[in-house]
Design a protein around this motif. Structure first.
Motif, short mmCIF file in Angstrom:
data_model
loop_
_atom_site.label_atom_id
_atom_site.label_comp_id
_atom_site.label_asym_id
_atom_site.label_seq_id
_atom_site.Cartn_x
_atom_site.Cartn_y
_atom_site.Cartn_z
N LEU A 1 0.09 6.42 0.66
CA LEU A 1 0.40 7.06 1.94
C LEU A 1 1.76 6.54 2.41
O LEU A 1 1.95 5.34 2.60
CB LEU A 1 -0.67 6.76 2.98
N ASP A 2 2.69 7.47 2.58
CA ASP A 2 4.07 7.15 2.96
C ASP A 2 4.27 7.46 4.44
O ASP A 2 4.61 8.58 4.81
CB ASP A 2 5.02 7.99 2.08
N PRO A 3 4.08 6.48 5.33
CA PRO A 3 4.12 6.75 6.77
C PRO A 3 5.48 7.22 7.29
O PRO A 3 5.54 8.02 8.22
CB PRO A 3 3.72 5.41 7.40
N ASP A 4 6.57 6.71 6.72
CA ASP A 4 7.89 7.06 7.24
C ASP A 4 8.62 8.11 6.40
O ASP A 4 9.82 8.35 6.58
CB ASP A 4 8.77 5.81 7.39
N HIS A 5 7.90 8.73 5.48
CA HIS A 5 8.47 9.81 4.67
C HIS A 5 9.75 9.39 3.94
O HIS A 5 10.72 10.15 3.87
CB HIS A 5 8.74 11.06 5.52
N SER A 6 9.74 8.20 3.38
CA SER A 6 10.93 7.70 2.70
C SER A 6 10.79 7.69 1.18
O SER A 6 11.70 7.25 0.47
CB SER A 6 11.25 6.27 3.17
N TYR A 7 9.67 8.17 0.66
CA TYR A 7 9.43 8.05 -0.78
C TYR A 7 10.48 8.79 -1.60
O TYR A 7 10.94 8.29 -2.63
CB TYR A 7 8.03 8.56 -1.15
N ALA A 8 10.89 9.97 -1.16
CA ALA A 8 11.87 10.74 -1.93
C ALA A 8 13.20 10.02 -2.03
O ALA A 8 13.96 10.24 -2.97
CB ALA A 8 12.07 12.12 -1.29
N ARG A 9 13.49 9.15 -1.06
CA ARG A 9 14.77 8.44 -1.06
C ARG A 9 14.68 7.08 -1.74
O ARG A 9 15.55 6.70 -2.51
CB ARG A 9 15.25 8.25 0.38
N SER A 10 13.60 6.34 -1.46
CA SER A 10 13.56 4.95 -1.93
C SER A 10 12.30 4.59 -2.69
O SER A 10 12.06 3.41 -2.95
CB SER A 10 13.74 4.01 -0.74
N ALA A 11 11.48 5.59 -3.05
CA ALA A 11 10.22 5.35 -3.75
C ALA A 11 9.31 4.45 -2.90
O ALA A 11 9.46 4.40 -1.68
CB ALA A 11 10.45 4.78 -5.13
N GLN A 12 8.38 3.74 -3.51
CA GLN A 12 7.46 2.91 -2.74
C GLN A 12 8.22 1.76 -2.09
O GLN A 12 8.93 1.01 -2.76
CB GLN A 12 6.35 2.36 -3.65
N ASP A 13 8.08 1.63 -0.78
CA ASP A 13 8.78 0.56 -0.08
C ASP A 13 7.92 0.00 1.03
O ASP A 13 6.75 0.39 1.20
CB ASP A 13 10.14 1.04 0.45
N GLY A 14 8.48 -0.91 1.80
CA GLY A 14 7.73 -1.63 2.81
C GLY A 14 7.01 -0.72 3.79
O GLY A 14 7.59 0.22 4.32
N GLY A 15 5.74 -1.01 4.03
CA GLY A 15 4.93 -0.23 4.96
C GLY A 15 4.09 0.84 4.31
O GLY A 15 3.17 1.39 4.94
N ASP A 16 4.37 1.18 3.04
CA ASP A 16 3.55 2.17 2.35
C ASP A 16 2.17 1.60 2.06
O ASP A 16 2.03 0.43 1.67
CB ASP A 16 4.22 2.59 1.05
N LEU A 17 1.15 2.42 2.22
CA LEU A 17 -0.24 2.04 1.95
C LEU A 17 -0.65 2.64 0.61
O LEU A 17 -0.32 3.81 0.34
CB LEU A 17 -1.15 2.54 3.06
N ILE B 1 -10.35 10.29 -1.05
CA ILE B 1 -9.47 9.16 -0.74
C ILE B 1 -9.88 8.56 0.59
O ILE B 1 -9.88 9.23 1.62
CB ILE B 1 -8.00 9.61 -0.70
N LYS B 2 -10.22 7.29 0.55
CA LYS B 2 -10.66 6.58 1.76
C LYS B 2 -9.58 5.61 2.22
O LYS B 2 -8.93 4.95 1.40
CB LYS B 2 -11.96 5.83 1.48
N LEU B 3 -9.39 5.54 3.54
CA LEU B 3 -8.44 4.60 4.12
C LEU B 3 -9.19 3.38 4.64
O LEU B 3 -9.99 3.47 5.57
CB LEU B 3 -7.67 5.27 5.27
N ASP B 4 -8.94 2.24 4.02
CA ASP B 4 -9.64 1.01 4.38
C ASP B 4 -9.15 0.49 5.73
O ASP B 4 -7.94 0.39 5.96
CB ASP B 4 -9.41 -0.05 3.30
N PRO B 5 -10.05 0.13 6.64
CA PRO B 5 -9.65 -0.40 7.96
C PRO B 5 -8.80 -1.66 7.87
O PRO B 5 -8.05 -1.96 8.80
CB PRO B 5 -11.00 -0.68 8.64
N SER B 6 -8.90 -2.40 6.77
CA SER B 6 -8.16 -3.66 6.66
C SER B 6 -6.65 -3.43 6.65
O SER B 6 -5.89 -4.32 7.05
CB SER B 6 -8.57 -4.41 5.39
N VAL B 7 -6.18 -2.26 6.18
CA VAL B 7 -4.74 -2.00 6.13
C VAL B 7 -4.27 -1.04 7.23
O VAL B 7 -3.07 -0.93 7.49
CB VAL B 7 -4.31 -1.45 4.76
#
Length: 501
Positions: free
Chosen positions: A103-119, A22-28
């Motif tokens: 990638l879930d930066p704020d660890h909110s996936y368990a509560r709200s699934a994919q949401d703003g800020g997720d890569l 899994i590669k993280l693109d610099p654009s995001v």
């Protein structure tokens, strides 16, 4: 954009159990990122633009890994056998599959699934793959989930944000309480004060529901279908799940902050009648539990609650599990040794409590529905997180946690304090639930209502035949205009009755 790979390895190809590069693109993420890295696996029968865990655990497989730092442009080798549900990915049968990384930066996936800020990556389809013996699958995280637009004041709906001194002191940082306030249509043109409805959303919601339903409320009031009141939609969402406005050693004093700080603030900012008889509560599901909790614990603040399909109000049935002190019932197995069901739809049992618990552990270590209860009700455990009510591997309950949960057993509180609490709750408790609730919540409700009936409060509850968690509000013979309109009329009746005293 979707990618399709046809995999056809020769017998000489170097292969191993399925892994991901899994590669993280610099654009995001030009400066790198961190968070919980999730990978999804689904069959390729139906092409999808995005993969998610879905409502029924196991329909889409999920694997996870905590990433302290994911450098921009770098690649992580991801082992989908370490932490996965329903099984390690290498155990999937040979076939055609879709994959996606998130990638879930704020660890909110368990509560709200994919949401703003997720890569996240594009969905990649791989055909003819044997997950037990294959080359790595490459995924590029190059997409950013857009942030949800922030609510903006309109003529009739206002945003209120209030930094709570109590909660800020508890957390050691500013904690903001939020609400969406739906004003009565004649609010601006009059100088009168209004009764207030405090509405608490269910799990996964927040106060922005006010902007979605506000216009309909205003229209119904204008047309005479609803009583002119100010409707305040509170925000019970939190990083740990749904704080339900209960004081907690883990989440902080949300009940006190609401009743002692936020409501006085709202009553100063808006023309609200600052009397018990003019403050009403309503909510569904977790909001139903929240509002019942608030009425029972603050009967001198609120003039009545209309709680629908509430989360368990009697802990002899925590969605079918007896979690009261001394219970030895396993959270995963019924008395016959079979799986203890959690979800049913159209009379059919479709998912067990164990399935939800195990899937939630993969999606995120906090913020999910089951963990949310522990953040409110459990004692603080090692490392600062709440103790778990039951062992996630075996389903065995913890007697120490059982005892702590007694403090949040609404039926127990009401029964224990009935001589003083009963008179204060007279005419204030209204509970409606479907007889076939999707999450078996009618079981606890019926127990609680049975106690109220034994005290002469037969009118406090209604169990609606054939209705479930999702269709309870649709028209029925006891509420031919819909449950929401009936609740409104009953609030009006309560308020007008109080005005004559």
């Amino acid at each position: 954009m979707r990618f399709v790979l046809a995999v056809c390895f020769s017998v000489f190809a170097a292969a191993a159990p399925l892994r991901f590069e899994i590669k993280l693109d610099p654009s995001v993420a030009p400066h790198g990122a961190s968070g919980r890295l999730l990978v999804f696996l689904a069959d390729a029968k139906t092409p999808r633009e995005v993969l998610s865990g879905g409502f029924v655990p196991g329909e889409t497989w999920i694997a996870a890994k905590e990433v302290e730092y994911f450098a921009s442009g770098s690649t992580i080798v991801f082992d989908a056998d370490q932490t996965a549900y329903p099984r390690p990915f290498s155990q999937a049968a040979p076939g055609d599959y879709e994959f996606m990384a998130l990638l879930d930066p704020d660890h909110s996936y368990a509560r709200s699934a994919q949401d703003g800020g997720d890569l996240y990556s594009a969905v990649v389809t791989v055909r003819g793959i044997n997950p037990a013996d294959t080359a790595s699958v490459k995924l590029l995280i190059d997409k950013l989930t857009p942030m949800r637009p922030q609510p903006v004041d309109t003529d009739s709906v206002k945003l209120v944000e209030f930094v709570s001194p109590m909660l800020s002191k508890f957390w050691g940082r500013p904690i903001t309480m939020c609400a969406g306030v739906v004003l009565a249509p004649d609010y601006a043109a009059s100088s009168k004060k209004y009764p207030t409805v405090y509405n608490v959303h269910g799990f996964g919601g927040d106060h922005t529901h006010a902007w979605r339903v506000g216009p309909a409320i205003s229209k119904a009031i204008t047309e005479g279908q609803r009583f002119p009141m100010v409707h305040i939609f509170l925000d019970a969402s939190f990083s740990t799940g749904h704080h339900v406005f209960a004081d907690s050693v883990n989440n902080g004093p949300w009940g006190r902050a609401l009743t002692e700080e936020f409501i006085p603030h709202l009553e100063k900012q808006f023309r609200l009648i600052p009397r018990t008889s003019a403050r009403f509560l309503t909510g569904h599901s977790s909001g139903g539990w929240s509002t019942m909790w608030l009425e029972v614990n603050y009967p001198d603040v609120f003039g009545g609650t209309w709680s629908t399909s509430p989360d368990p109000v009697d802990l002899h049935s925590f969605t079918g599990i007896d979690v009261t002190a001394g219970s030895t019932q396993n959270a995963y197995r019924n008395k016959a040794g079979g799986p203890l069901n959690l979800v049913r739809m159209n009379g059919k049992e479709i998912a067990s409590f164990e399935q939800f618990a195990r899937a939630e552990e993969v999606q995120g270590e906090f913020g999910g529905q089951i963990a949310s209860f522990e953040w409110v009700w459990s004692p603080k455990g090692a490392g600062g997180r709440p103790m778990k009510m039951f062992n996630r591997e075996t389903g065995e309950q913890d007697p120490f946690v059982q005892k702590a949960w007694e403090k949040y057993d609404i039926r127990r509180i009401v029964e224990t304090n009935w001589p003083t609490l009963g008179p204060k709750l007279l005419g204030k408790v209204h509970l409606v639930v479907g007889s076939e609730d999707t999450f078996h919540l009618e079981e606890a409700a019926i127990m609680f209502c049975g106690f109220l009936k034994s005290k002469g409060r037969e009118d406090a509850c209604e169990v609606v035949p054939g209705r479930d968690h999702m269709n309870l509000y649709q028209k029925y013979k006891t509420y031919p205009d819909g449950l929401e309109i009936r609740i409104d009329h009953e609030m009006r009746e309560s308020f007008e009755k109080s005005q004559k005293r």
